[in-house]
Design an enzyme around this catalytic site. Structure first.
Site, mmCIF file in Angstrom:
data_model
loop_
_atom_site.group_PDB
_atom_site.id
_atom_site.type_symbol
_atom_site.label_atom_id
_atom_site.label_comp_id
_atom_site.label_asym_id
_atom_site.label_seq_id
_atom_site.Cartn_x
_atom_site.Cartn_y
_atom_site.Cartn_z
ATOM 1 N N GLY A 34 3.325 -1.961 3.899
ATOM 2 C CA GLY A 34 3.366 -0.847 4.841
ATOM 3 C C GLY A 34 3.154 0.441 4.063
ATOM 4 O O GLY A 34 2.953 0.414 2.842
ATOM 5 N N GLU A 35 3.226 1.594 4.775
ATOM 6 C CA GLU A 35 2.988 2.866 4.098
ATOM 7 C C GLU A 35 4.075 3.155 3.087
ATOM 8 O O GLU A 35 3.854 3.722 2.030
ATOM 9 C CB GLU A 35 2.928 4.009 5.123
ATOM 10 N N PHE A 36 5.296 2.703 3.444
ATOM 11 C CA PHE A 36 6.438 3.080 2.610
ATOM 12 C C PHE A 36 6.846 2.000 1.620
ATOM 13 O O PHE A 36 7.717 2.187 0.812
ATOM 14 C CB PHE A 36 7.623 3.419 3.506
ATOM 15 N N GLY A 37 6.256 0.817 1.729
ATOM 16 C CA GLY A 37 6.628 -0.263 0.818
ATOM 17 C C GLY A 37 6.299 -1.600 1.434
ATOM 18 O O GLY A 37 5.558 -1.682 2.424
ATOM 19 N N GLU A 38 6.890 -2.644 0.829
ATOM 20 C CA GLU A 38 6.554 -3.997 1.277
ATOM 21 C C GLU A 38 7.113 -4.299 2.661
ATOM 22 O O GLU A 38 8.127 -3.739 3.065
ATOM 23 C CB GLU A 38 7.143 -5.009 0.297
ATOM 24 N N ILE A 55 5.097 -10.319 3.419
ATOM 25 C CA ILE A 55 3.995 -10.641 4.341
ATOM 26 C C ILE A 55 2.952 -9.529 4.429
ATOM 27 O O ILE A 55 1.913 -9.697 5.048
ATOM 28 C CB ILE A 55 4.524 -10.979 5.764
ATOM 29 N N LYS A 59 11.092 -4.113 6.736
ATOM 30 C CA LYS A 59 10.270 -3.087 6.078
ATOM 31 C C LYS A 59 11.179 -2.353 5.117
ATOM 32 O O LYS A 59 12.288 -1.963 5.511
ATOM 33 C CB LYS A 59 9.744 -2.080 7.103
ATOM 34 N N ASP A 76 -1.479 6.137 18.632
ATOM 35 C CA ASP A 76 -2.231 5.257 17.733
ATOM 36 C C ASP A 76 -2.248 3.847 18.300
ATOM 37 O O ASP A 76 -2.073 2.868 17.577
ATOM 38 C CB ASP A 76 -1.606 5.288 16.332
HETATM 39 O O1 ACK Z 1 -1.495 -8.318 10.196
HETATM 40 P P1 ACK Z 1 -0.199 -8.683 9.719
HETATM 41 O O2 ACK Z 1 0.054 -10.115 9.495
HETATM 42 O O3 ACK Z 1 0.990 -8.098 10.625
HETATM 43 O O4 ACK Z 1 0.106 -7.809 8.446
HETATM 44 C C1 ACK Z 1 0.834 -6.668 8.747
HETATM 45 C C2 ACK Z 1 1.856 -6.388 7.660
HETATM 46 O O5 ACK Z 1 3.103 -6.823 8.141
HETATM 47 C C3 ACK Z 1 1.948 -4.903 7.299
HETATM 48 O O6 ACK Z 1 2.321 -4.159 8.440
HETATM 49 C C4 ACK Z 1 2.959 -7.481 9.358
HETATM 50 N N1 ACK Z 1 4.096 -7.164 10.199
HETATM 51 C C5 ACK Z 1 4.604 -5.945 10.464
HETATM 52 N N2 ACK Z 1 5.665 -6.064 11.293
HETATM 53 C C6 ACK Z 1 5.815 -7.380 11.551
HETATM 54 C C7 ACK Z 1 6.715 -8.133 12.355
HETATM 55 N N3 ACK Z 1 7.678 -7.539 13.049
HETATM 56 N N4 ACK Z 1 6.573 -9.447 12.376
HETATM 57 C C8 ACK Z 1 5.597 -10.047 11.671
HETATM 58 N N5 ACK Z 1 4.715 -9.389 10.894
HETATM 59 C C9 ACK Z 1 4.827 -8.075 10.846
HETATM 60 C C10 ACK Z 1 1.660 -7.022 9.965
#
Ligand code: ACK
Length: 860
Positions: free
Chosen positions: A587-591, A584, A610, A703
């Site tokens: 992230g900084e460290f990976g998918e 989806i 993550k 942040d």
């Molecule tokens: O804006 P987004 O859809 O929401 O895209 C980012 C992506 O992953 C990179 O951080 C989504 N994300 C992060 N944590 C979660 C979570 N717990 N549930 C759903 N989406 C998440 C975030």
């Protein structure tokens, strides 16, 4: 033509040129100047004309007619006889110069005869006359003299004609060009501007050039006949009666359009016949028209508190196609029998004004109320005609009883391990006396497969017998004599683990105490402005009670062994219980993936996963897992929940609850303008609640921004993105400041944090104010496209972001309070939460928007 002697100056005065009368071929006496000293050598005989005014001419032409003897016909003149003479000129302002030196004259030409004759035979009346023309530029003085020099010829000057050339007065393209003297040189063109003839106006500047030989060249531009006139034979003539010309560019006069007339010549528009009209926007070429008659057959169908109105178009449309229904007049009749306007909350679909269709649904009316609806028909000439009531039709209806509208929000005012105390506001439209409320609830995991119902007469309920640490979904609906209304949207609340039960009870007690004081001192509180965030007695009491029991966040970096921290705060999950479904994001460290997690003895849940990409360093591993170590210490409905970690096999994973709607900024941008203010405040309340929890645990986020808030399917907002070193390293918004080599998300950060890295809960409050602005503006970028340095400068100079569109004044005031320069002046998260709860309880306070919002940033 001079009757006496010309008396031109001759030199020598004797024996040179002489004035002699002779008879021409028609026996008419003419005057001539003659010289014939062909036998004597070294002749130098001058004859000078009188002064000739040049009268504006720049090039003059000299036409000389003369006769000349052939030297061969004269015996004994060889060597002395000549067959030419010289023409000279001298420019002068003096009209009576008595003596002019020979050297002052400028030679024009040596003139020879085309025809010469051998014998003067005046008796036979045979004269061979030569005509020669020479031109000369005379531009320096008012006039000039001409001179003829004889050097030994036998000549008789018969006539000397001096003239200049003009381009004669003319009319071209309806512009008059005056008689114009040609230019000084043979190649010169004189540019002349024409003037429009009578009753005409300039189309494009009329211009022509006068050539040296007196011919007009290159006509440019021209004129149009004025409105009411048309071109006839190079002039503009008035349109006759019954005709008109509206614009000068029109080709000619036109006949008056239907239902109009012109009685006088030169009409620019035709007047409408009586009873016919023309709208301001109608062109003069359009027929005059009439207003429509009233709409017909207005019928109404009442459905509870909605009314469907339908009508047929007017019988007479007045010859126009722009009939519309400009405004649905409507009023409700109250018990006092006075007709009152409906008010702004009544909905008209597709609208109340400017309707093109003949059907309207009016909803959100009051139950059991008498209404009168008036439908007006209008077209483009209704206003011009002054017609009013004749074009409208009305109908009266009485609405039926209706069920109450849904409850808009539910608040949890007390949470324990096994119980939840909820409260809510009366529905916006009760539509009668509310007899009771029905509360439906179920464990979130169970969905609606099994639920419980509770009924209550009041607007609150204590729900007991709940499981600890379980999320419940609640819906509330109200009942009147007309039956049950619809259930509210789902509201989720979680019971707690018991650790915070004491705290929640105290908060609840404090809230009710604050609420009680608020009611008693409402008018007093209204007067409090700046001081409202100073520590109140209740706050200090709250602190006194809470501090001993409050859990403090532990920095995982204080652990020598990072794995010890992770295992203290996070549960190790067996990788086989994770089922990854899709990626989806990054992230900084990976998918970042979504998937399902099934832990033994529990139901399967959706999770976000993550992972740490391969080839990481020790530091990266520690930083990656630090987020889980931090998150694992938190337990709050508005903080993203950690399910566990995978550290025993690769890739390393952090498993959190899944938030269906992703990050808040993108979510708001996707749904721009689609939420009510109460829903937005609900989101802000969630974030404030999460931040209050973090600040109670002495955790400073650093942040806080909408991009770091996640939203679930029930619009619950949860604070996410924890970590230490990574907090500011991986945020694309974070920039290096000039003074410190550390990245900082400038637009979200308090000035003291930017300047000397003073990150505190108060700097988180500043960021919270920016998040409020992001939420109310549906994900707009703070300070738009200003650059970071300009943002820092603007903030230093006291500028603050203005209220976003439709932002209630109270919310913007709260933002401004969060952006107080002095961090001690900013509200605490606890105060923000109280304030938002108050706003939710009194939605009326959210309606007030300022009369005029300033377009620029505010100076506070
Ligand atoms: O804006 P987004 O859809 O929401 O895209 C980012 C992506 O992953 C990179 O951080 C989504 N994300 C992060 N944590 C979660 C979570 N717990 N549930 C759903 N989406 C998440 C975030």
């Amino acid at each position: 033509t001079v009757p006496g002697e010309l008396k031109w100056a001759a030199s020598p005065s004797e024996g040179g040129w002489e004035e002699v009368s002779i008879m021409d071929e028609k026996n008419i006496p003419i005057r001539t100047y003659q010289v014939c000293n062909v036998l004597e050598p070294n002749q130098n005989n001058w004859l000078r004309t009188d002064w000739i005014p040049r009268s504006g001419a720049q090039r003059v032409y000299v036409e000389v007619k003369f006769t000349l003897r052939d030297c061969n016909s004269l015996p004994g003149v060889t060597g002395t006889c000549k067959e030419t003479f010289n023409l000279y000129y001298h420019e002068s302002n003096e009209d009576r110069e008595s003596y002019i030196k020979e050297s002052s004259f400028i030679k024009v030409d040596t003139v020879a005869a085309d025809e010469s004759f051998t014998q003067v035979d005046v008796g036979d009346r045979i004269m061979k006359l030569n005509t020669e023309v020479r031109d000369v530029k005379v531009t320096t003085r008012k006039g000039f003299y001409l001179a003829f020099q004889d050097v030994g010829a036998c000549i008789a000057l018969v006539s000397v004609r001096v003239f200049y050339k003009t381009c004669p007065l003319t009319i071209r393209n309806l512009a008059t060009f005056p008689d114009t003297i040609t230019g000084a040189d043979t190649s010169s063109l004189v540019e002349v501007r024409g003037s429009c003839v009578n009753q005409s106006e300039e189309r494009e500047e009329p211009k022509m050039y006068c050539g040296a030989d007196g011919e007009w060249l290159v006509p440019i531009g021209g004129c149009f006949c004025s409105p009411g006139y048309e071109e006839k034979g190079g002039a503009c003539k008035a349109c006759s009666a019954g005709f008109y010309k509206a614009k000068s560019s029109d080709a000619g006069c036109f006949k008056c359009p239907p239902h109009s007339h012109s009685v006088r010549d030169g009409a620019t528009v035709c007047d409408c016949h009586s009873g016919f009209f023309r709208a301001d926007s109608d062109p003069p070429s359009m027929a005059c028209t009439q207003p429509p008659s009233a709409p017909q057959q207005l019928i109404s169908v009442v459905n509870e508190t909605s009314v469907v109105l339908e009508w047929a178009p007017p019988r007479r449309l007045g010859g126009r196609s722009d009939t519309n229904y400009p405004r649905m007049g409507s009023g409700s009749i109250s018990s006092s029998q006075l007709c009152l306007p409906c008010g702004s909350d009544v909905l008209f679909s597709p609208g109340q004004t400017g309707l093109k269709t003949s059907r309207v649904v009016v909803s959100e009316l009051r139950a059991h109320t008498h209404y009168t609806f008036i439908v007006h028909a209008r077209n483009g000439v209704s206003q011009a005609s002054g017609a009013g009531a004749a074009q409208s039709v009305s109908v009266s209806v009485t609405t039926n009883q209706a069920a109450p509208s849904p409850v808009s929000s539910i608040l949890a005012i007390d949470v324990t391990r096994h119980s939840l105390s909820l409260s809510w506001q009366q529905p916006d439209r009760p539509n009668g006396v509310i007899l009771e409320y029905e509360v439906k609830f179920y464990e979130k995991d169970q969905k609606e497969r099994s639920y419980r119902i509770m009924r209550t007469f009041s607007r609150s309920v204590d729900v007991t017998g709940l499981n600890p640490l379980t999320v419940y979904v609640f819906h509330v609906r109200a009942r009147t004599a007309a039956g049950y209304g619809e259930f509210s949207a789902p509201f989720e609340f979680s019971t707690n683990s018991g650790i915070h039960a004491v705290k929640f009870k105290i908060i609840a007690r404090m809230l009710s105490l604050v609420f009680f004081i608020c009611v008693l001192n409402l008018h007093h509180l209204c007067l409090i402005r700046r001081s409202k965030y100073s520590k109140t007695k209740q706050d200090s009491e709250e602190e006194k009670h809470l501090n001993p029991g409050v859990k403090i966040y532990v920095d995982p970096f204080t652990y020598e062994d990072p794995d010890q921290a992770i295992h203290e705060f996070a549960k190790e999950i067996d990788v086989s219980s994770i089922h990854i479904e899709k990626v989806i994001g990054m992230g900084e460290f990976g998918e970042v993936c979504s998937g399902r997690l099934r832990v033994q003895g529990k139901r399967e849940i959706y999770v976000a996963i993550k992972s740490l990409k391969a080839g990481y360093s020790d530091k990266q591993r520690r930083d990656f897992l630090s987020e889980a170590s931090i998150m694992g210490q938190f337990d709050h409905p508005n903080i993203i929940r950690l399910e566990g970690v995978v550290t025993r096999c690769k890739p390393l994973m952090i498993i959190t609850e899944y938030m269906e709607n992703g990050s808040l900024d993108a979510f708001l941008r996707k749904h721009d303008g689609q939420f009510t203010v109460i829903q937005l405040v609900g989101m802000l309340r969630g974030i404030a609640s999460g931040m209050k929890y973090l600040s109670d645990m002495s955790y400073v986020h650093r942040d806080l921004a909408a991009r770091n808030i996640l939203v679930n399917s029930n619009l619950v907002c949860k604070v996410s993105d924890f970590g230490l070193s990574r907090v500011l390293e991986d945020d694309p918004e974070a920039a290096y400041t000039t003074r410190v080599r550390r990245k900082i998300p400038i637009r979200w950060t308090a000035p003291e944090a930017i300047t000397y890295r003073k990150f505190t809960t108060a700097s988180d409050v500043w960021s919270y104010g920016i998040v409020m602005w992001e939420v109310v503006s549906y994900g707009e970028r703070p300070y738009w496209d200003m650059n970071n340095q300009d943002v820092i400068k603007a903030i230093e100079e006291g500028y603050r972001l203005p209220a976003p569109m439709d932002c209630p004044v109270v919310l913007h005031q709260l933002m401004l309070d969060c952006w107080e320069r002095e961090r001690a002046e900013r509200p605490t998260f606890s105060q923000i939460l109280n304030m938002l709860d108050k706003l939710i309880r009194n939605p009326g306070t959210l309606k007030t928007t300022p009369e005029e919002r300033p377009a620029e940033m505010l100076l506070v």
